[in-house]
Design a protein around this motif. Structure first.
Motif, mmCIF file in Angstrom:
data_model
loop_
_atom_site.group_PDB
_atom_site.id
_atom_site.type_symbol
_atom_site.label_atom_id
_atom_site.label_comp_id
_atom_site.label_asym_id
_atom_site.label_seq_id
_atom_site.Cartn_x
_atom_site.Cartn_y
_atom_site.Cartn_z
ATOM 1 N N LEU A 254 1.236 -1.421 0.095
ATOM 2 C CA LEU A 254 -0.302 -0.015 0.040
ATOM 3 C C LEU A 254 0.825 1.309 0.363
ATOM 4 O O LEU A 254 1.799 1.294 1.074
ATOM 5 C CB LEU A 254 -0.960 -0.308 1.252
ATOM 6 N N ASP A 255 0.424 1.695 -0.671
ATOM 7 C CA ASP A 255 2.024 2.920 -0.490
ATOM 8 C C ASP A 255 1.696 4.487 -0.358
ATOM 9 O O ASP A 255 0.320 4.040 -0.025
ATOM 10 C CB ASP A 255 2.230 3.274 -2.642
ATOM 11 N N GLY A 256 2.065 5.389 -0.206
ATOM 12 C CA GLY A 256 1.433 6.330 0.061
ATOM 13 C C GLY A 256 0.866 7.109 -0.136
ATOM 14 O O GLY A 256 0.026 7.744 0.904
ATOM 15 N N TYR A 257 0.826 7.207 -1.268
ATOM 16 C CA TYR A 257 -0.231 8.027 -1.482
ATOM 17 C C TYR A 257 -1.925 7.415 -0.966
ATOM 18 O O TYR A 257 -3.101 8.123 -1.048
ATOM 19 C CB TYR A 257 -0.374 8.170 -3.018
ATOM 20 N N GLN A 258 -2.133 6.357 -1.833
ATOM 21 C CA GLN A 258 -3.040 5.430 -1.073
ATOM 22 C C GLN A 258 -3.554 5.191 0.618
ATOM 23 O O GLN A 258 -4.960 5.091 1.037
ATOM 24 C CB GLN A 258 -3.056 3.912 -1.338
ATOM 25 N N THR A 259 -1.975 5.804 1.284
ATOM 26 C CA THR A 259 -2.530 5.277 2.741
ATOM 27 C C THR A 259 -2.615 6.932 2.776
ATOM 28 O O THR A 259 -3.577 7.492 4.231
ATOM 29 C CB THR A 259 -1.345 4.779 3.662
ATOM 30 N N CYS A 260 -2.253 7.881 2.465
ATOM 31 C CA CYS A 260 -2.968 8.997 3.001
ATOM 32 C C CYS A 260 -3.957 9.117 2.602
ATOM 33 O O CYS A 260 -5.402 9.878 3.541
ATOM 34 C CB CYS A 260 -1.730 9.583 2.236
ATOM 35 N N ALA A 261 -4.673 8.425 1.633
ATOM 36 C CA ALA A 261 -6.204 9.032 1.189
ATOM 37 C C ALA A 261 -7.225 8.569 1.984
ATOM 38 O O ALA A 261 -7.798 8.777 2.068
ATOM 39 C CB ALA A 261 -6.345 8.482 -0.194
ATOM 40 N N LEU A 262 -6.498 7.045 2.381
ATOM 41 C CA LEU A 262 -7.858 6.178 3.226
ATOM 42 C C LEU A 262 -7.524 6.674 4.944
ATOM 43 O O LEU A 262 -8.709 6.638 5.203
ATOM 44 C CB LEU A 262 -7.104 5.091 3.441
ATOM 45 N N ILE A 263 -6.577 7.095 5.621
ATOM 46 C CA ILE A 263 -6.282 8.281 6.332
ATOM 47 C C ILE A 263 -7.549 9.168 6.414
ATOM 48 O O ILE A 263 -7.628 10.022 7.572
ATOM 49 C CB ILE A 263 -5.272 8.502 6.492
ATOM 50 N N LYS A 264 -7.748 9.990 5.015
ATOM 51 C CA LYS A 264 -8.086 11.034 5.355
ATOM 52 C C LYS A 264 -9.531 10.918 5.057
ATOM 53 O O LYS A 264 -10.662 11.513 4.891
ATOM 54 C CB LYS A 264 -7.618 12.284 3.580
ATOM 55 N N LYS A 265 -9.607 9.583 4.429
ATOM 56 C CA LYS A 265 -11.451 9.625 4.414
ATOM 57 C C LYS A 265 -11.793 8.322 6.008
ATOM 58 O O LYS A 265 -13.020 8.859 5.631
ATOM 59 C CB LYS A 265 -11.558 8.701 3.519
ATOM 60 N N SER A 266 -10.620 8.936 6.408
ATOM 61 C CA SER A 266 -11.780 7.799 8.061
ATOM 62 C C SER A 266 -12.117 9.524 8.191
ATOM 63 O O SER A 266 -11.608 10.552 8.598
ATOM 64 C CB SER A 266 -10.278 7.159 8.755
#
Length: 136
Positions: A71-83
Motif C-alpha cells: 500500500l503506497d503512501g498516496y493510498q495510505t494518506c487517502a485512506l487516512i483522510k477518508k476516515s
C-alpha cells in the motif's frame, strides 16, 4: 488569552507522531530525532501496518513514505483522510523524489506537506512544529 514564555521549548511536548516508512533506517532516524525532542513516536513499516495501529495510538501527526510495498503512501494518506476520525490529522509525505508531480499528487490525496529524504533533524522538527499547531 495567555502566552507562555517557553518559546524555546518544544510545542506540545509529548505529542504522538506516527512514522510510516518501509526503511528501518529512516524509521530509526525519525524515531531518534523526534523522541530526543520530547515527542512520542509510533512506527509503522507500511500502510497496512499503519492502518492497523492508527486506531490504537491516535497520532496527532503522521509522516508517510510514498514508495512502500503493498500500500503506497498516496493510498495510505487517502485512506487516512477518508476516515471520519482521522481526516483532520496532518499527513506529511516523505520521499526521496522531489518532483512537482509527486508534490501535486500528495496534495491531491490530502497531505499537508512534503519532506524530501534524507531529512535532517532540523527539517523534521520544523515540519512537526509547523503542522502540530493544526493537530492541537
Amino acid at each position: 488569552m495567555t502566552t507562555t514564555p517557553q518559546s524555546t521549548a518544544v510545542p506540545q511536548a509529548g505529542l504522538k507522531i506516527m512514522v510510516i516508512d518501509d526503511s528501518s533506517t529512516i524509521r530509526r532516524s525519525a524515531e531518534i530525532f523526534l523522541s530526543q525532542a520530547g515527542y512520542q513516536v509510533v512506527l509503522a513499516e507500511d500502510g497496512f501496518d499503519a492502518l492497523a495501529k492508527i486506531n490504537d495510538h491516535h497520532p496527532a501527526l503522521i509522516f508517510c513514505d510514498i514508495l512502500m510495498p503493498r500500500l503506497d503512501g498516496y493510498q495510505t494518506c487517502a485512506l487516512i483522510k477518508k476516515s471520519a476520525k482521522f481526516h483532520a490529522t496532518p499527513v506529511l509525505m516523505l520521499s526521496s523524489k522531489d518532483g512537482l508531480f509527486d508534490r501535486a499528487r500528495g496534495a491531491m490525496v490530502g497531505s499537508a506537506a512534503y519532506l524530501t529524504k534524507p531529512f535532517t533533524k532540523d527539517s523534521l522538527l520544523a515540519a512537526v512544529r509547523e503542522h502540530s499547531a493544526a493537530a492541537g
